[in-house]
Design a protein around this motif. Structure first.
Motif, PDB file in Angstrom:
ATOM      1  N   SER A 253       0.820  -1.221   0.000  1.00  0.00           N
ATOM      2  CA  SER A 253       0.000   0.000   0.000  1.00  0.00           C
ATOM      3  C   SER A 253       0.848   1.264   0.000  1.00  0.00           C
ATOM      4  CB  SER A 253      -0.939   0.003   1.215  1.00  0.00           C
ATOM      5  OG  SER A 253      -0.221   0.229   2.415  1.00  0.00           O
ATOM      6  N   THR A 254       2.070   1.181   0.523  1.00  0.00           N
ATOM      7  CA  THR A 254       2.935   2.362   0.574  1.00  0.00           C
ATOM      8  C   THR A 254       3.600   2.651  -0.763  1.00  0.00           C
ATOM      9  OG1 THR A 254       4.965   1.178   1.206  1.00  0.00           O
ATOM     10  CG2 THR A 254       3.446   1.805   2.985  1.00  0.00           C
ATOM     11  N   GLY A 255       3.776   1.619  -1.591  1.00  0.00           N
ATOM     12  CA  GLY A 255       4.477   1.786  -2.849  1.00  0.00           C
ATOM     13  C   GLY A 255       5.981   1.884  -2.705  1.00  0.00           C
ATOM     14  N   GLU A 256       6.514   1.662  -1.494  1.00  0.00           N
ATOM     15  CA  GLU A 256       7.942   1.782  -1.238  1.00  0.00           C
ATOM     16  C   GLU A 256       8.531   0.455  -0.764  1.00  0.00           C
ATOM     17  OE1 GLU A 256       8.354   4.870   1.592  1.00  0.00           O
ATOM     18  OE2 GLU A 256       7.565   6.451   0.290  1.00  0.00           O
ATOM     19  N   ASP A 257       9.804   0.243  -1.097  1.00  0.00           N
ATOM     20  CA  ASP A 257      10.503  -0.986  -0.697  1.00  0.00           C
ATOM     21  C   ASP A 257       9.703  -2.232  -1.062  1.00  0.00           C
ATOM     22  OD1 ASP A 257      12.610   0.522   0.510  1.00  0.00           O
ATOM     23  OD2 ASP A 257      11.341   0.808   2.280  1.00  0.00           O
ATOM     24  N   LEU A 258       9.152  -2.230  -2.248  1.00  0.00           N
ATOM     25  CA  LEU A 258       8.226  -3.296  -2.620  1.00  0.00           C
ATOM     26  C   LEU A 258       8.892  -4.660  -2.703  1.00  0.00           C
ATOM     27  CD1 LEU A 258       5.984  -1.517  -5.295  1.00  0.00           C
ATOM     28  CD2 LEU A 258       5.481  -2.005  -2.898  1.00  0.00           C
ATOM     29  N   ASP A 265       9.697  -9.516  -9.727  1.00  0.00           N
ATOM     30  CA  ASP A 265      10.010 -10.039 -11.057  1.00  0.00           C
ATOM     31  C   ASP A 265       8.969 -11.057 -11.510  1.00  0.00           C
ATOM     32  OD1 ASP A 265      12.159  -9.676 -13.076  1.00  0.00           O
ATOM     33  OD2 ASP A 265      12.267 -11.855 -12.918  1.00  0.00           O
ATOM     34  N   GLU A 266       8.582 -11.945 -10.616  1.00  0.00           N
ATOM     35  CA  GLU A 266       7.588 -12.959 -10.971  1.00  0.00           C
ATOM     36  C   GLU A 266       6.231 -12.328 -11.257  1.00  0.00           C
ATOM     37  OE1 GLU A 266       5.712 -16.294  -8.281  1.00  0.00           O
ATOM     38  OE2 GLU A 266       7.707 -16.921  -8.967  1.00  0.00           O
ATOM     39  N   VAL A 267       5.865 -11.333 -10.464  1.00  0.00           N
ATOM     40  CA  VAL A 267       4.592 -10.646 -10.664  1.00  0.00           C
ATOM     41  C   VAL A 267       4.571  -9.912 -11.997  1.00  0.00           C
ATOM     42  CG1 VAL A 267       3.115  -8.783  -9.803  1.00  0.00           C
ATOM     43  CG2 VAL A 267       4.045 -10.460  -8.213  1.00  0.00           C
ATOM     44  N   LEU A 268       5.676  -9.291 -12.369  1.00  0.00           N
ATOM     45  CA  LEU A 268       5.745  -8.599 -13.658  1.00  0.00           C
ATOM     46  C   LEU A 268       5.591  -9.572 -14.818  1.00  0.00           C
ATOM     47  CD1 LEU A 268       8.662  -6.076 -12.996  1.00  0.00           C
ATOM     48  CD2 LEU A 268       6.205  -5.574 -13.116  1.00  0.00           C
ATOM     49  N   ARG A 269       6.193 -10.745 -14.702  1.00  0.00           N
ATOM     50  CA  ARG A 269       6.049 -11.751 -15.769  1.00  0.00           C
ATOM     51  C   ARG A 269       4.604 -12.244 -15.864  1.00  0.00           C
ATOM     52  NH1 ARG A 269       9.072 -15.718 -13.772  1.00  0.00           N
ATOM     53  NH2 ARG A 269      10.415 -14.650 -12.274  1.00  0.00           N
ATOM     54  N   TYR A 270       3.976 -12.403 -14.717  1.00  0.00           N
ATOM     55  CA  TYR A 270       2.554 -12.789 -14.702  1.00  0.00           C
ATOM     56  C   TYR A 270       1.708 -11.735 -15.420  1.00  0.00           C
ATOM     57  CZ  TYR A 270      -2.183 -13.025 -12.767  1.00  0.00           C
ATOM     58  OH  TYR A 270      -3.553 -13.041 -12.623  1.00  0.00           O
ATOM     59  N   THR A 335      -2.380   0.813 -19.205  1.00  0.00           N
ATOM     60  CA  THR A 335      -3.563   0.970 -18.345  1.00  0.00           C
ATOM     61  C   THR A 335      -4.563  -0.114 -18.732  1.00  0.00           C
ATOM     62  OG1 THR A 335      -4.493   2.593 -19.894  1.00  0.00           O
ATOM     63  CG2 THR A 335      -3.264   3.452 -17.997  1.00  0.00           C
ATOM     64  N   PRO A 336      -4.319  -1.343 -18.297  1.00  0.00           N
ATOM     65  CA  PRO A 336      -5.161  -2.463 -18.728  1.00  0.00           C
ATOM     66  C   PRO A 336      -6.496  -2.544 -18.003  1.00  0.00           C
ATOM     67  CG  PRO A 336      -3.445  -3.244 -17.273  1.00  0.00           C
ATOM     68  CD  PRO A 336      -3.175  -1.795 -17.498  1.00  0.00           C
ATOM     69  N   LEU A 351       3.153  -1.147  -8.487  1.00  0.00           N
ATOM     70  CA  LEU A 351       4.390  -1.590  -9.141  1.00  0.00           C
ATOM     71  C   LEU A 351       4.705  -0.715 -10.346  1.00  0.00           C
ATOM     72  CD1 LEU A 351       4.178  -4.126  -7.299  1.00  0.00           C
ATOM     73  CD2 LEU A 351       4.919  -5.467  -9.267  1.00  0.00           C
ATOM     74  N   MET A 352       3.681  -0.366 -11.122  1.00  0.00           N
ATOM     75  CA  MET A 352       3.922   0.368 -12.356  1.00  0.00           C
ATOM     76  C   MET A 352       4.281   1.834 -12.113  1.00  0.00           C
ATOM     77  SD  MET A 352       3.886  -1.880 -14.559  1.00  0.00           S
ATOM     78  CE  MET A 352       3.436  -3.618 -14.462  1.00  0.00           C
ATOM     79  N   LYS A 353       4.100   2.321 -10.898  1.00  0.00           N
ATOM     80  CA  LYS A 353       4.530   3.685 -10.580  1.00  0.00           C
ATOM     81  C   LYS A 353       6.040   3.753 -10.365  1.00  0.00           C
ATOM     82  CE  LYS A 353       1.595   4.393  -7.160  1.00  0.00           C
ATOM     83  NZ  LYS A 353       0.830   5.107  -6.091  1.00  0.00           N
ATOM     84  N   ASN A 354       6.678   2.582 -10.247  1.00  0.00           N
ATOM     85  CA  ASN A 354       8.126   2.524 -10.103  1.00  0.00           C
ATOM     86  C   ASN A 354       8.751   2.449 -11.499  1.00  0.00           C
ATOM     87  OD1 ASN A 354      10.732   0.918 -10.013  1.00  0.00           O
ATOM     88  ND2 ASN A 354      10.421   1.223  -7.822  1.00  0.00           N
ATOM     89  N   ASN A 355       9.594   3.401 -11.854  1.00  0.00           N
ATOM     90  CA  ASN A 355      10.138   3.476 -13.214  1.00  0.00           C
ATOM     91  C   ASN A 355      10.927   2.232 -13.606  1.00  0.00           C
ATOM     92  OD1 ASN A 355       9.027   6.016 -13.656  1.00  0.00           O
ATOM     93  ND2 ASN A 355      10.855   7.087 -12.921  1.00  0.00           N
ATOM     94  N   ASP A 356      11.678   1.667 -12.657  1.00  0.00           N
ATOM     95  CA  ASP A 356      12.461   0.470 -12.954  1.00  0.00           C
ATOM     96  C   ASP A 356      11.566  -0.718 -13.242  1.00  0.00           C
ATOM     97  OD1 ASP A 356      14.920  -1.185 -13.029  1.00  0.00           O
ATOM     98  OD2 ASP A 356      14.033  -2.082 -11.228  1.00  0.00           O
ATOM     99  N   TYR A 357      10.538  -0.900 -12.428  1.00  0.00           N
ATOM    100  CA  TYR A 357       9.615  -2.012 -12.649  1.00  0.00           C
ATOM    101  C   TYR A 357       8.839  -1.828 -13.950  1.00  0.00           C
ATOM    102  CZ  TYR A 357      10.392  -2.672  -7.606  1.00  0.00           C
ATOM    103  OH  TYR A 357      10.952  -2.848  -6.367  1.00  0.00           O
TER     104      TYR A 357
END
Length: 478
Positions: A253-258, A265-270, A335-336, A351-357
């Motif tokens: 919920s904080t969006g930090e230190d996720l 990585d696994e969530v992004l692949r999903y 924006t799915p 997750l998508m608010k983090n530029n690296d992710y």
């Protein structure tokens, strides 16, 4: 007596080798070796997807089972899988919207669950505790779920094993189903090892409720605030288990230190696959369900489930459906979901608010397009699988569609995949809008998909036409 001038060295070498082998056996998983639990016996038997398997369900009163199927209550049966008999197996119908509509249309081809340890403590199929037999409801291609799981596995997101099975009931033909490994104990051991974590299947009790826990919102530290998660735990959980998961939601919920709480990585692949296949009967849709949640050592990840309404066909489950193929096949990857839904889906949105992710998410899309679609891999998977199942589809006595409609659905699925990959490539390269906001600014927003009729993949008209066929098949079962 053995005589050799190097006997001491030979013995020392043998002892050293034995110690090395012992170490590998004890610590092989730490060293990256695949544990035996990751390749259980059932994986190379029923879930060998290079052939169509056979499953005969021996049931005392099939007519009574069908009549009571909507109650989803177990009955005992004998399951004969590829000629091997398993006694006192729990059998019930399964499904949510599909089960309701099957009953509503007076049909009898339900998706089924087989639970090997329901009546017999420790019962299993070569290590497997439960499997599903998916009826391909509203999937005339018989391929949507199979292809989605194939894509998930290709992207190394933990996915259920699956294969095709010709199902008979008391020896009488019942149809071609997709056998699917249910995510329970055996699934967890295979994917995460014997010391695996906790597994949940969050689901709503009522769509009229807020269902914040299904959306993975942190709403406080009291476990009672998360009934749709903890009431749907696949294993016994204790206070420490619940505390770890709630803490992970708090971090999310904080969006930090996720990365301390999310297997990023696994969530992004999903999500790469999830968004590609345009499945809104999911976490990214209005209902927010149809996924599994895995937690281990305070880190959570999301696992795939239920794809019969993927590839743009969730319109069939909407009261005000979007049917325009130009809109659906060009649906934006950044924006799915619409804004009011997106803001309530922190596992994607934060997750998508983090530029690296966000950059990594796009990199995974590029990999999926390059290696799976633009290489032609998807077409080979579809065509080879369709050729294998074709005789069974043609003979399927309870099919939801004709064989000709099946062939049309396969061609349609191929075209949908081709166009969707072109659209996503254009979105990655900035040629097409990748957000809903950008859509509003461009009159032409992607590939031309106007010639595609997504209803060919499965529609309500098919359900209307299938009743007589299924009644005749049910009448043959003794």
């Amino acid at each position: 007596m053995i005589r050799h001038r190097h006997i001491d060295r030979i013995c020392a070498a043998a002892i050293l080798l034995a110690l090395i082998l012992t170490g590998l056996l004890c610590f092989g998983e730490v060293l990256g070796l695949r544990p035996a639990s990751a390749a259980p016996g059932y994986a190379s038997r029923l879930f060998d997807d290079d052939r169509v398997h056979t499953v005969d369900l021996r049931v005392e009163d099939w007519a009574a089972f069908l009549e009571n199927a909507p109650a989803e209550e177990y009955i005992p049966c004998t399951a004969v899988i590829d000629g091997e008999e398993f006694y006192q197996v729990g059998l019930r119908a399964k499904g949510n919207n599909s089960l309701r509509l099957t009953e509503e249309y007076g049909l009898s081809r339900y998706s089924l669950k087989l639970e090997f340890d329901h009546y017999v403590d420790g019962g299993n199929y070569h290590g497997l505790d439960k499997l599903s037999l998916d009826a391909s409801f509203q999937d005339n291609s018989y391929l949507k779920t199979y292809l989605a799981y194939h894509m998930m596995a290709y992207m190394e997101a933990p996915a259920p094993l699956c294969s095709y099975a010709w199902v008979t009931v008391n020896g009488a033909p019942w149809g071609l189903f997709l056998a699917i490994e249910e995510p329970e104990e055996a699934f967890a051991r295979r994917n995460f090892g014997p010391d695996h974590g906790a597994l949940y299947k969050p689901d709503y009790h009522s769509l009229n409720a807020e269902n914040a826990d299904v959306a993975l919102w942190y709403t406080g530290d009291d476990p009672a605030l998360y009934p749709n998660i903890f009431d749907n735990a696949k294993f016994s959980t204790d206070g420490a288990d619940r505390e770890r998961l709630i803490q992970a939601l708090r971090v999310l919920s904080t969006g930090e230190d996720l990365e301390t709480a999310i297997n990023v990585d696994e969530v992004l692949r999903y999500f790469t696959v999830q968004v590609f296949v345009m499945n809104w009967d999911s976490y990214l849709g209005h209902t927010g369900h149809n996924y599994f949640l895995y937690e281990e050592d305070g880190v959570i990840s999301i696992l795939p489930w239920d794809y019969n309404l993927a590839f743009g066909t969730y319109a069939l489950g909407m009261t005000d459906p979007i049917r325009d193929p130009d809109v659906l096949i060009n649906w934006p990857i950044n924006t799915p979901a619409r804004g009011e839904t997106m803001l309530k889906r922190p596992l994607y949105h934060n997750l998508m608010k983090n530029n690296d992710y966000f950059a990594r998410y796009h990199a995974y899309f590029d990999h999926l397009l390059t290696e799976y679609f633009e290489s032609g891999r998807y077409e080979a998977v579809i065509r080879q699988t369709q050729a294998m199942i074709a005789p069974y589809v043609q003979a399927d006595p309870t099919a939801f569609c004709s064989y000709e409609d099946h062939l049309l659905a396969v061609d349609t699925l191929l075209e949908v995949c081709r166009l969707r990959s072109e659209s996503v490539r254009g979105q990655l390269e900035g040629d097409y809008p990748a957000t809903l906001a950008q859509w509003a600014e461009r009159p032409v927003f992607g590939v031309d998909a106007s010639h595609v009729d997504l209803r060919a993949l499965g529609d309500f008209d098919d359900l209307e036409a299938a009743r007589e066929r299924q009644d005749e098949a049910a009448a043959v079962v003794e």
